[in-house]
Design an enzyme around this catalytic site. Structure first.
Site, PDB file in Angstrom:
ATOM      1  N   GLU A   1      10.344  65.853  41.065  1.00 39.53           N
ATOM      2  CA  GLU A   1       9.602  66.325  40.076  1.00 39.53           C
ATOM      3  C   GLU A   1       8.226  67.226  40.766  1.00 39.53           C
ATOM      4  OE1 GLU A   1       7.749  62.499  40.002  1.00 39.53           O
ATOM      5  OE2 GLU A   1       9.812  63.394  40.156  1.00 39.53           O
TER       6      GLU A   1
ATOM      7  N   HIS B   1      10.705  61.623  44.511  1.00 42.48           N
ATOM      8  CA  HIS B   1      10.026  62.305  43.564  1.00 42.48           C
ATOM      9  C   HIS B   1      10.701  63.804  43.411  1.00 42.48           C
ATOM     10  CE1 HIS B   1       7.689  58.939  42.005  1.00 42.48           C
ATOM     11  NE2 HIS B   1       7.476  58.706  43.113  1.00 42.48           N
TER      12      HIS B   1
ATOM     13  N   CYS C   1      12.293  56.572  41.253  1.00 43.43           N
ATOM     14  CA  CYS C   1      11.493  55.881  41.840  1.00 43.43           C
ATOM     15  C   CYS C   1      11.521  54.415  41.357  1.00 43.43           C
ATOM     16  CB  CYS C   1       9.901  56.281  41.520  1.00 43.43           C
ATOM     17  SG  CYS C   1       8.547  55.485  42.786  1.00 43.43           S
TER      18      CYS C   1
END
Length: 194
Positions: free
Chosen positions: A174, A172, A85
């Site tokens: 995660e 992202h 990001c």
């Protein structure tokens, strides 16, 4: 066991990164952006993941606080690095690329096309749907970087240095909403362990 600390650049996603790495069997902790190379060496860091946050990066000049600290670390690292990001944008700026406000900000699920698997996207071709949360983006990848993935509204969704084990992703990996996101992190760990 491989140690991959997460340098903390303010943002809730960093806790998820650390937890996901731990779930993959890696010792991981949140460290401040002011962490030095010597401190990383002292804890035996073999790789580094730098997470996202709400900050904005327009250029490397004039950065202050955590982003300035993180930019300094990025430019000196000799271990594998994955930037996510805002730190993806910081990585681009640190190596001479360009960031700007996104013409179409991306929030939520966005289909991206894998141009080149480039190690961290191994097995994800031809496309997958990650979770996005950004108003800014990399508009020109740095020289010596290869674009790995793009979306219709963001041309540099993922990139890698051609000679170093340095990677950046706009999305992202995660979060649970990213399809195959754990695979991206697992692939990065494969680079760290090689």
């Amino acid at each position: 066991m491989t140690v991959v600390p997460v340098v903390f650049v303010k943002g809730q996603y960093n806790h998820l990164i650390s937890r996901t790495l731990q779930d993959l069997g890696v010792a991981s902790s949140l460290l401040p952006a002011s962490t030095t190379i010597e401190e990383l060496e002292a804890i035996g860091a073999e790789g580094l993941v730098m997470g996202g946050g709400p900050q904005r990066v327009r250029s490397i000049e004039g950065l202050t606080g955590e982003l300035a600290d993180a930019a300094g670390l990025i430019s000196k690292l000799k271990i594998p690095l994955l930037c996510i990001c805002v730190t993806h944008q910081l990585l681009a700026s640190a190596y001479g690329g360009e960031t700007a406000s996104a013409k179409v900000p991306e929030f939520g699920p966005v289909a991206i096309s894998v141009v080149d698997e480039g190690t961290i996207l191994q097995g994800l071709k031809p496309s997958f749907v990650p979770w996005e949360s950004h108003r800014d983006e990399v508009v020109r990848a740095p020289r010596d970087f290869q674009i790995l993935a793009s979306s219709p509204t963001c041309s540099v969704q993922a990139m890698r240095h051609e000679k170093l084990d340095v990677f950046g992703v706009q999305f992202h990996p995660e979060v649970s909403h990213t399809t195959r996101g754990v695979d991206v992190l697992r692939n990065f760990l494969g680079v760290v362990r090689k």
